[in-house]
Write a protein that holds these residues in place. Sequence first.
Motif, short mmCIF file in Angstrom:
data_model
loop_
_atom_site.label_atom_id
_atom_site.label_comp_id
_atom_site.label_asym_id
_atom_site.label_seq_id
_atom_site.Cartn_x
_atom_site.Cartn_y
_atom_site.Cartn_z
N ALA A 193 0.81 -1.17 0.19
CA ALA A 193 0.12 0.06 0.12
C ALA A 193 0.86 1.26 0.10
N SER A 194 0.53 2.24 -0.97
CA SER A 194 1.25 3.25 -0.79
C SER A 194 0.26 4.53 -1.19
N GLY A 195 0.63 5.48 -0.46
CA GLY A 195 -0.41 6.86 -0.62
C GLY A 195 -0.86 7.32 0.48
N GLY A 196 -0.71 8.23 1.19
CA GLY A 196 -1.41 8.88 2.47
C GLY A 196 -1.40 8.33 3.72
N PHE A 197 -0.25 7.28 4.08
CA PHE A 197 -0.08 6.75 5.23
C PHE A 197 0.13 7.83 6.27
N LYS A 198 -0.95 7.62 7.62
CA LYS A 198 -1.03 8.74 8.45
C LYS A 198 -0.35 8.27 9.78
N ASP A 199 -0.87 6.97 10.20
CA ASP A 199 -0.36 6.85 11.45
C ASP A 199 -0.53 5.26 11.92
N LYS A 200 -0.29 4.94 13.28
CA LYS A 200 -0.31 3.28 13.46
C LYS A 200 -1.65 2.81 13.20
N ASN A 201 -2.76 3.62 13.11
CA ASN A 201 -4.20 3.09 12.79
C ASN A 201 -4.15 2.49 11.42
N ASP A 202 -3.57 3.07 10.54
CA ASP A 202 -3.39 2.59 9.45
C ASP A 202 -2.67 1.37 9.34
N LEU A 203 -1.82 1.10 10.08
CA LEU A 203 -1.11 -0.35 10.21
C LEU A 203 -1.92 -1.36 10.56
N TYR A 204 -2.68 -1.04 11.62
CA TYR A 204 -3.68 -1.93 12.33
C TYR A 204 -4.61 -2.56 11.39
N ALA A 205 -5.41 -1.45 10.56
CA ALA A 205 -6.38 -1.67 9.78
C ALA A 205 -6.01 -2.43 8.60
N LEU A 206 -4.69 -2.10 8.16
CA LEU A 206 -4.25 -2.99 6.97
C LEU A 206 -3.90 -4.56 7.38
N GLU A 207 -3.03 -4.39 8.74
CA GLU A 207 -2.73 -5.80 9.29
C GLU A 207 -4.00 -6.72 9.12
N GLN A 208 -5.16 -6.03 9.79
CA GLN A 208 -6.24 -6.80 10.15
C GLN A 208 -6.83 -7.29 8.85
N GLY A 209 -6.84 -6.30 7.89
CA GLY A 209 -7.58 -6.85 6.51
C GLY A 209 -6.57 -7.89 5.76
N LEU A 210 -5.44 -7.75 6.08
CA LEU A 210 -4.77 -9.02 5.31
C LEU A 210 -4.96 -10.21 5.90
N LYS A 211 -5.08 -10.13 7.50
CA LYS A 211 -5.27 -11.35 8.26
C LYS A 211 -6.67 -12.19 8.03
N ASP A 212 -7.77 -11.33 7.92
CA ASP A 212 -9.06 -11.54 7.30
C ASP A 212 -9.19 -12.27 6.10
N ASN A 213 -8.24 -11.98 5.21
CA ASN A 213 -8.36 -12.66 3.86
C ASN A 213 -7.24 -13.46 3.70
N ALA A 214 -6.31 -13.90 4.62
CA ALA A 214 -5.36 -14.57 4.70
C ALA A 214 -4.30 -14.42 3.49
N MET A 215 -4.07 -13.02 3.52
CA MET A 215 -2.96 -12.41 2.57
C MET A 215 -1.99 -11.91 3.23
N CYS A 216 -0.71 -11.77 2.78
CA CYS A 216 0.32 -10.78 3.22
C CYS A 216 0.54 -9.63 2.40
#
Length: 240
Positions: A193-216
């Motif tokens: 992911a690129s563009g607009g990274f703001k803070d650690k909440n972005d990291l948690y959201a992306l991490e959870q989304g990847l986990k939910d979809n069994a992706m890296c």
Amino acid sequence: MLEIFPAIDLKEGKAVRLFQGEMASAKIYGEASEFAKKFEDLGAKWVHIVDLDGAFCGKPKNLAVIENIAKTCQLKIQLGGGIRDEDTIKTYTDMGIDRLILGSVAMKNPAFVKEMAKKYKIAVGIDSKNGKVAVDGWAKTGEIKDLELAEMFQNSDIDAIICTDISRDGALSGINVEWTLQMAKHSGCFCIASGGFKDKNDLYALEQGLKDNAMCGGVIIGKAYYEGQVDLGWVLKRFV
């Protein structure tokens, strides 16, 4: 798994950040090699480098600076900007660059990119503006849709897709998590992911989304670091 890619955008040899890809908006932060060393000292494994001058003119323009970074740090280097032919790919590979990003040429000649991915470590850069792919330093927008281009690289040998939401780039408005996940689903590739990274909440959201979809996947951190909005040391300890 979520990989972290601190970023260096190069303009005339300096580390800069742009707003939505506009060169006139460039803010200079200092010497690129010094930032690469800082990232290494903080525990980064990768650095994401873009030759902005090269992206606009279609050929490498910051070779000396890039070579110096490759020689003076142990970071893996992911590099894009103005890479349009095999000679340039080979030049950078011989320099020790670990992964090369093909952007404009991926839209114009996807078959060439797939062929290069059989021989070199290649990432595809898909830069999106209103759902369409932008090329040539984001100066032009083509007719092909971003998800359509992502689908073209299913079952190919590319290492990754770097998906940039131009509307968010440099805006500190948060990454487009759902779109990044859609790009990953349509391509079947490791997506960064690129563009607009703001803070650690972005990291948690992306991490959870990847986990939910069994992706890296991964995320590029640029302006938020340079403007002191995020503690990169903490991020690297938490996610690397």
